[in-house]
Design an enzyme around this catalytic site. Structure first.
Site, PDB file in Angstrom:
ATOM      1  N   HIS A   1      20.177 -35.644  13.174  1.00 23.47           N
ATOM      2  CA  HIS A   1      20.057 -34.495  12.262  1.00 23.47           C
ATOM      3  C   HIS A   1      19.174 -34.810  11.059  1.00 23.47           C
ATOM      4  O   HIS A   1      19.280 -34.177  10.005  1.00 23.47           O
ATOM      5  CB  HIS A   1      21.442 -34.000  11.794  1.00 23.47           C
ATOM      6  CG  HIS A   1      22.186 -33.255  12.861  1.00 23.47           C
ATOM      7  ND1 HIS A   1      23.171 -32.338  12.594  1.00 23.47           N
ATOM      8  CD2 HIS A   1      22.081 -33.290  14.213  1.00 23.47           C
ATOM      9  CE1 HIS A   1      23.656 -31.857  13.726  1.00 23.47           C
ATOM     10  NE2 HIS A   1      23.017 -32.423  14.726  1.00 23.47           N
TER      11      HIS A   1
ATOM     12  N   TYR B   1      17.579 -29.270  10.701  1.00 22.38           N
ATOM     13  CA  TYR B   1      18.565 -29.696   9.705  1.00 22.38           C
ATOM     14  C   TYR B   1      17.942 -30.184   8.394  1.00 22.38           C
ATOM     15  O   TYR B   1      18.634 -30.301   7.383  1.00 22.38           O
ATOM     16  CB  TYR B   1      19.482 -30.775  10.291  1.00 22.38           C
ATOM     17  CG  TYR B   1      20.469 -30.202  11.280  1.00 22.38           C
ATOM     18  CD1 TYR B   1      21.732 -29.794  10.859  1.00 22.38           C
ATOM     19  CD2 TYR B   1      20.150 -30.043  12.620  1.00 22.38           C
ATOM     20  CE1 TYR B   1      22.643 -29.256  11.757  1.00 22.38           C
ATOM     21  CE2 TYR B   1      21.043 -29.508  13.527  1.00 22.38           C
ATOM     22  CZ  TYR B   1      22.301 -29.108  13.085  1.00 22.38           C
ATOM     23  OH  TYR B   1      23.200 -28.564  13.963  1.00 22.38           O
TER      24      TYR B   1
ATOM     25  N   CYS C   1      22.505 -35.917  21.139  1.00 17.39           N
ATOM     26  CA  CYS C   1      22.423 -34.714  20.312  1.00 17.39           C
ATOM     27  C   CYS C   1      21.431 -33.797  20.985  1.00 17.39           C
ATOM     28  O   CYS C   1      20.480 -34.246  21.624  1.00 17.39           O
ATOM     29  CB  CYS C   1      21.934 -35.108  18.916  1.00 17.39           C
ATOM     30  SG  CYS C   1      21.722 -33.687  17.827  1.00 17.39           S
TER      31      CYS C   1
END
Lengths: 437, 437, 437, 437
Positions: B199, B252, B169
């Site tokens: 996240h 996030y 990510c």
């Protein structure tokens, strides 16, 4: 000599407790009931003491002494059990908590959300003060804590004092009776396996005479039987949810899983002209009750007390006390140190689960792991509880803000910050630990 | 021979990856890039392949073969790395997820909430199919998974196949660059300690040339510096919150802690005439991009790709591949089996944290326990992830309902049930696992 | 200013360390080496200081100051690293431990059995005194502990002080070099995965340029290659045992798995006329060494030091110091808090395993669970270590007896009780903590 | 219908069990006792069946059927409980184990050391065969396992079958009676807290009518009271050891902590002309017993059975069966899955500890962590047990060698290898699982 000290003796619940003690006097040959309260509660505690006296006399228990105290030391000295059922700030503070929640569009019940948080901040320092006196003046005594939020308060005492403490709640026993009724079976032929936290507990297995009937109970609940308590709205559980869960949530889970409906209901009640918030209703009930209690003709627990919401409270309290006093080793559902029973929670976390209760205290039966959904919520609420305890003990604003954020009934930062300011302002008189920071 | 298979080769991100491979060709002497896509994606993947060819040629890398495949087997056979960046149902399905969330007043982003849930149901069976082919046709290959929800998908592959898998990510590397910029320091003099889930990660410590500067970074963030990414609204964190937390949340986290503001923003964008949901914006960007890509004069990654939101994706991907290929043992932040690194999560849980990455895979550095608030949220989201995986693998409606309930962006039973019905109906074509039940 | 304090500066090992520092001066630009010793060691420390001076001068490092101290405070103040390599009771006490073991038909080596136990009792209080001074006078300094039993001593400091401490041992680096030699590969192309406790460590995986060659190494060992160290008898491992274990034990495991042979060997050596116990041999070597060191012509580490048994000690020490000083984040095998890295051991247990070492200290890489046989022995020895620490810190005879019983080289109660009496009597001068009990 | 199948029905212990069943017939209204044995045991099982018949008749229990079977399927079908008390290879194999141990200067008792190891290899495949038949033919039945090594065998069944299994041993109940006698108290006023493994258990707390009297019991033991069992030599514990331990070890701990004395005693007995090894003595006792049993006048358990060593075996067996059958929820000490009760051991490890026993099985009470010395030994023996189970189930020589090495009564590699060869040769007929390897 067998003395029980009751901190918050002027509570409207005390007659319930009296009835329990009277009914089980053969198991619990108490010699003194020491009722303690604050000066502000002098009138109430005197009314209660006189009613207690009349109840004992009527039951030919003249030998049991009832004493009234405004000093903790005096009441605790020599006690075998110290029952804590106090309410810092009285019902007025609770009503303020509820109104504060509603102002922000939130549920603020006295054991969770902003209400539970505020009550814990007010209560923990007072309970720790009791615990420190017990350590010194009655080191062998057990504190039997009824004070809400019972799980949080019990964990605070368990971690920040050396006093022996067990938390009790009437939710498990209520569920036990209701499920037995659903099964049309005597309650002692039904066994329930409980795991979770106070007011966040699940029944993961029901057996009837040893046979697993969990699915049958879930089916009944899906078919419209309801499982609720006086003080929680009777909103039936979704059948799909119950079947997916494969367990029976306690009624307080509605706050988390049926939030919009529960909130709408609370908002409706709170509107001018309606019945008011829970605390406001209780205040009216209490006023009625004390009028009854004060009647010199009354020598038994009045029926109206059942509206107060504490059904079976005395049953569970007297069961726990008796199982300790008589070293019975009964399987009871109480709040105590986890000690590895529920995996994934710290040993020091107070949990609500089946315990063997004997003269050495409460010993949880190893439960293993909670299934994912239950574990996720339990961990989240336990984080809220731990942070609340740290905030309450140390007067720490940082931990207080994180605690509010950790509670799923609060949620976002903007509201949490505003709520924290209001809680600290509204409760300034009860929160000296935050003043020096 | 050093072959990399790219599943979802027709993705608009591929030129980013190409650039990374070209820039590090001295570390990664690739001999073949095998682009795989579905028949529906034939046009796009051909455009990408031709652009890739032009980029390689321009950089004097004629020896690197670019092949296009519509058969997984063909592409995977003999590969050393299998990159997965596919999108089942394309952006249209993602847009539908987002609109579905908004219909219910909820955030439905592609890695969490109802969006992440729906995308996981669609994606996991396809990724498991890839993994089973890798087991058979390229058993020594590593799957490098970019497909969102990356943490959930990586855990599904890790638990339900024997293929080696690492999830990547670009959030951690973005945070790294942004914090280095805040410190006005070269990024390789700044070290960050990450822990959490994809996240849902926190930076718990920042060091600058070895010295702890976490408080300094938090203070900068409190003073108005912002820490965000292209595709997340720039809502500054509350200073009180950051100071209480003592850590730096990834952008996030705004979904969980600033829910009302984030939702309002999404609702505004989604209104007719406005820019549309994230997927809808991306669709427009992608249409533009493919027009550019198709230009036979273009032989480099166009600048416009930076609006797509995947900054540094190629950096992290190439770093991970190179660290494995060259057995470098670099300290990189990836998604892999926990193996005890973060206490309280199962060994099999995929976590996002600092790992030593070498030819044997990713080895997380022991982190210890997360502080209570972080642990509470992490446990809750991990429960959502586990339930989603079970639902996706087994086509189990019960687990699916519990998964939705477990996500704090869904919440209550009434909405969860309605959402589940809609998700299963809307995605019927992509969810064969639910048909037989 | 970059000062390193060396507690036990008069040790015969110091020239080894000097050589390491000189060779890596470009990485470690030391400005002062502060040698500390006791008054009884005045002669030796002066010889060492003068040799160190000559070595530095010869290497054009006149700017590095060498100071001699008989006060801990003076030496520690302002230090960046505090190296501890002291020996309470000198080699005479170690020889007495060895003879005591043999008297009872037991191995009594300086890190395990009755020898390790006695040395820990003598050493821990002194090290804790150092640690407390470091806390106060050089709170940012790292204690780099070489003092045996290194694992136990490091855990005692780690648990009973707030000083930063890392334990180092030359066993892992020796194994690394030997295995690289067996593979005829440069050592930096070989990676080893270590897990266990100090002098109880296993290599669970060997990779050569990233490929797993563990079986190949085990086969070589089975075919007669030996893996041992100067100071441990070269008794080849049984092929059946190695193949069953699937891992490579450090040479000290011979004490546990080849006890009768090892004991016979020690008994033979200890006979009148033979070479004597290990400590007795070392005493002779040391006398020789100090004669050499005193020679004003000598300006380098003499070759004879290699017989002393500390090969690579300086390599590992300088590597660790440099990785901290330069924030390199190297993967080194040291002794530090477990923090969950090896499952089943407490977080506070000091373990020996691969760590990332940077300016913030040593961070173990998560290892997971040890296989059963390794776990069984590790838990048993860790129990011995924990009990020894408690005994040493609190002067507690109960814990001391249990510690001896917990060590598999002691075994039964009758011997343990007799041994404890003798240890306490023989070491009375060094064990004030047991006097007041 | 309430059928109990007894596998190994021809055991000399069966009359003990009969007596228990007869005495508690009001709690356990058995309708059929199905005795199963092998063809070689035909004579013995017939003698037992006839004696059982006479005992029942004499007690006016003509309605209870006694059947004899040489087919497992027949006996197991329809059973509510399957009691396993078989002995693969008879006492001759046990005697061979003991002699083998002594040949190597080792204790080789039937539950630990080389004896326990060999017996486990012989027994586990047979018990797993029983378990698989129970799964199919009586899936609701509980296997109550008496077969030694009871802890190992129970764990093998628990891990490698889905049958419900509980292991029982008479050591805890013997200790309970002996300690109650020491306290001159009725045994039901004394509670003991047990934790550990089978034949490796400790009493960590004794209460008398709820009050902790552990120290008093330890003092009595130090003052010469002894705590032992028929079949373990009465070697008093060292007072210093007991006081340091603060707990009461079961008699079998003598093997580990008083090894030289125990071994000398065994060696003496084994000398020609002396009483022989334990198995050899039991063979004589058994011959006597079967002569008595065959007497058609005998209709009760003969007193001589008490020399056999199984005092209270029937008490504990009948207690467990009754607590399950009647869903009593009694607190009994049995062997079952740990499920987190003793921290540091796997959930799947079978432990011996206080359990609540009801119709759903045995539920251990959370114990927490064992103190270091107890944990060290427990972990070591559990490693031995796990390795033995793997060896027995898979016929794996590697695991077998590691198992022997893991047992502290075996120790070094040279002996372990020689012992393994001899065990596999001597028991070839009983170890088909090792033939194909």
């Amino acid at each position: 000599m067998f003395k029980i000290a009751i901190i918050g003796g002027g509570s409207s619940y005390t007659p319930e407790l009296m009835e329990g003690i009277i009914n089980r006097y053969n198991q619990l040959p108490v010699t003194e009931l020491a009722l303690v309260d604050t000066e502000q509660g002098r009138n109430k505690v005197n009314i209660i003491a006189e009613l207690a006296r009349r109840m004992l006399d009527k039951n030919a228990l003249k030998q049991v002494k009832v004493s009234v105290h405004f000093s903790l030391d005096e009441a605790i000295t020599g006690a075998s059990f110290v029952l804590t059922q106090l309410r810092v700030g009285q019902l007025a503070a609770r009503a303020a908590d509820e109104r504060l929640g509603l102002k922000y569009g939130l549920l603020g019940q006295e054991t969770t959300g902003v209400g539970g948080f505020a009550k814990a901040l007010r209560t923990i320092p007072v309970l720790l003060d009791v615990a420190r006196k017990v350590e010194k003046l009655a080191p062998d005594a057990f504190i039997i804590n009824f004070t809400n939020p019972a799980g949080i308060v019990t964990e605070a005492v368990s971690r920040y004092s050396n006093a022996k403490v067990i938390g009790v709640c009437n939710v498990p026993v209520n569920m036990h009776h209701m499920i037995a009724d659903m099964l049309k079976a005597p309650w002692d032929e039904v066994n329930l396996r409980f795991a979770g936290l106070n007011h966040l507990v699940w029944v993961t297995q029901v057996t009837l005479r040893g046979q697993d009937v969990t699915d049958q109970v879930i089916s009944s609940l899906c078919d419209g039987e309801t499982l609720t308590m006086n003080n929680i709205k009777e909103l039936p559980w979704s059948p799909a949810f119950l079947r997916a869960l494969g367990a029976i949530p306690c009624p307080y889970h509605r706050y988390y899983w049926q939030t919009p409906e529960m909130l709408a209901e609370e908002q409706k009640k709170a509107k001018v002209g309606n019945e008011g918030t829970r605390a406001e209703q209780v205040m009216k009930v209490e006023a009625e009750l004390f009028k009854l209690y004060a009647n010199p003709q009354l020598a038994h627990k009045p029926e109206q007390l059942s509206f107060r919401g504490g059904a079976y409270y005395s049953e569970v309290a007297v069961e726990v006390i008796s199982s300790i006093y008589n070293n019975s080793g009964k399987n009871l559902v109480v709040n105590c140190r986890n000690n590895g029973a529920i995996q994934g929670l710290p040993d020091s976390a107070v949990v609500e689960t089946n315990c063997i209760v004997d003269a050495q205290g409460a010993h949880p039966i190893a439960f293993g792991s909670l299934p994912p959904l239950m574990n996720g919520l339990t961990q989240q609420i336990k984080a809220f509880e731990q942070l609340t305890i740290e905030a309450a003990v140390h007067g720490d604003r940082h931990q207080a803000l994180l605690a509010l954020l950790g509670n799923p009934l609060v949620g976002d930062i903007t509201r949490a910050e505003a709520l924290l300011d209001e809680v600290l302002t509204l409760n300034k008189a009860y929160l000296p630990q935050f003043s020096s920071h």
